[in-house]
Write an enzyme that holds these catalytic residues in place. Structure first.
Site, short mmCIF file in Angstrom:
data_model
loop_
_atom_site.label_atom_id
_atom_site.label_comp_id
_atom_site.label_asym_id
_atom_site.label_seq_id
_atom_site.Cartn_x
_atom_site.Cartn_y
_atom_site.Cartn_z
N ALA A 67 0.87 -1.17 0.00
CA ALA A 67 0.00 0.00 0.00
C ALA A 67 0.91 1.23 0.00
O ALA A 67 2.06 1.15 0.44
CB ALA A 67 -0.90 -0.01 1.23
N GLY A 110 0.68 -4.95 0.91
CA GLY A 110 -0.50 -5.06 0.05
C GLY A 110 -0.20 -5.74 -1.28
O GLY A 110 -1.09 -6.34 -1.88
N GLU A 113 -0.50 -9.30 -0.55
CA GLU A 113 -1.93 -9.58 -0.34
C GLU A 113 -2.68 -9.63 -1.67
O GLU A 113 -3.57 -10.46 -1.86
CB GLU A 113 -2.53 -8.52 0.60
N GLU A 133 4.39 -5.13 7.42
CA GLU A 133 3.62 -4.07 8.09
C GLU A 133 4.08 -3.82 9.53
O GLU A 133 4.13 -2.68 9.99
CB GLU A 133 2.12 -4.43 8.10
#
Ligand code: CAA
Length: 261
Positions: A67, A110, A113, A133
């Site tokens: 992200a 992300g 993911e 993270e």
């Protein structure tokens, strides 16, 4: 065709859509605009009768580095909560057509993911996965705690997410998260993913999509409910022309001509 700023879309083979994440300067960091485009492109592709399977890839250096940290670093709880930050990422789960992730380079946070949302994951030898993270004071937010745990088991998912350490393409395959390591040369993993997508796209699309739904039931449902879902989908295929054609072609020793009906 739609024009996007953060992704590229193409049709490298009949029946195959290729979506390339394209923010090279940010290693394909997944900002809000990129994910909006990705969701829109995937929904248009899902509705396109000419397309049977989808490949998502990034660059040689990065599938996606996570992200967008710059975009979210000053975000407040109120904003994240009230605007349902990252909730739209889960729209990918409603895509009916098979999605193959062709992963080269970094697939972090992300990005990892997103790769885990794909139905099939092919990894280049230089692929590097990670859920870092914890190193920046947050937790997985795009499904990592759930999909990674289902993919690799609790102990490994805990170790990986609690340390934030990266893992290799070979480890991803050994643990069942990726199906295989592909190729040595640049672009090899994408070519292989496109060939695999073309092979899938040549089948009956109803059968393919129902098969995807059946396998996904293994992740969403208990065993007896999942078995019932599978049987219902199996029974459903007997209402399709493609089942009649596929089985007739077998008996007549010829190639089937599927009409997706
Ligand atoms: N968000 C925003 N920008 C990013 C980014 C990210 N996740 N990852 C890389 N970039 C940017 C860098 O800031 C840099 O930009 P500038 O040139 O403007 O400085 C550019 O991309 C190139 O990156 P580096 O110079 O860092 O490249 P490198 O080769 O030295 O290192 C890397 C590569 C190891 C991947 C490193 O960039 C990195 O650690 N990135 C962050 C990885 C990360 O923590 N991801 C998780 C994000 S949190 C998340 O994803 C939450 C969630 O669950 C959804």
């Amino acid at each position: 065709t739609a024009k996007y700023e953060s992704i590229l879309t193409s049709r490298p083979e009949p029946g195959v859509a290729l979506v390339t994440l394209n923010r090279p300067k940010a290693l394909n960091a997944l900002n809000v605009a990129l994910f909006r485009e990705l969701n829109e492109a995937l929904h248009l592709i899902d509705a396109d009768k000419e397309i049977g399977a989808i490949v998502i890839t990034g660059s040689e250096k990065a599938f996606a580095a996570g992200a967008d940290i710059k975009q979210m670093k000053d975000k407040s709880f109120a904003d994240a909560y009230q605007n349902k930050f990252l909730e739209s990422w889960q729209q990918i789960a409603s895509i009916r057509k098979p999605i193959i992730a062709a992963v080269s380079g970094y697939a972090l946070g992300g990005g990892c993911e997103l790769a885990l949302m794909a139905d099939i994951l092919l990894a280049a030898p230089n692929a590097q996965f990670g859920q870092p993270e914890v190193k920046i004071g947050t937790v997985t937010g795009g499904g990592g705690s759930q999909r990674l745990t289902r993919a690799v088991g609790k102990s490994r998912a805990m170790e990986l997410t609690l340390t934030g350490r990266t893992w290799s393409a070979q480890e991803a395959v050994a643990w069942g998260m990726a199906s295989r390591v592909v190729g040595e040369g640049d672009g090899e993993v994408v070519r292989e993913a496109v060939a695999l997508a073309a092979e899938i796209a040549a089948k009956s699309q109803i059968a393919v999509q129902a098969q995807k739904e059946a396998v996904n039931a293994a992740f969403e449902q208990g065993l007896s409910e999942g078995l019932r879902t599978e049987r219902r989908l199996f029974h459903m295929t007997f209402a399709t022309a493609d089942q009649k054609e596929g089985m007739a072609a077998f008996v007549e020793k010829r190639k089937p001509n599927f009409t997706n009906s």
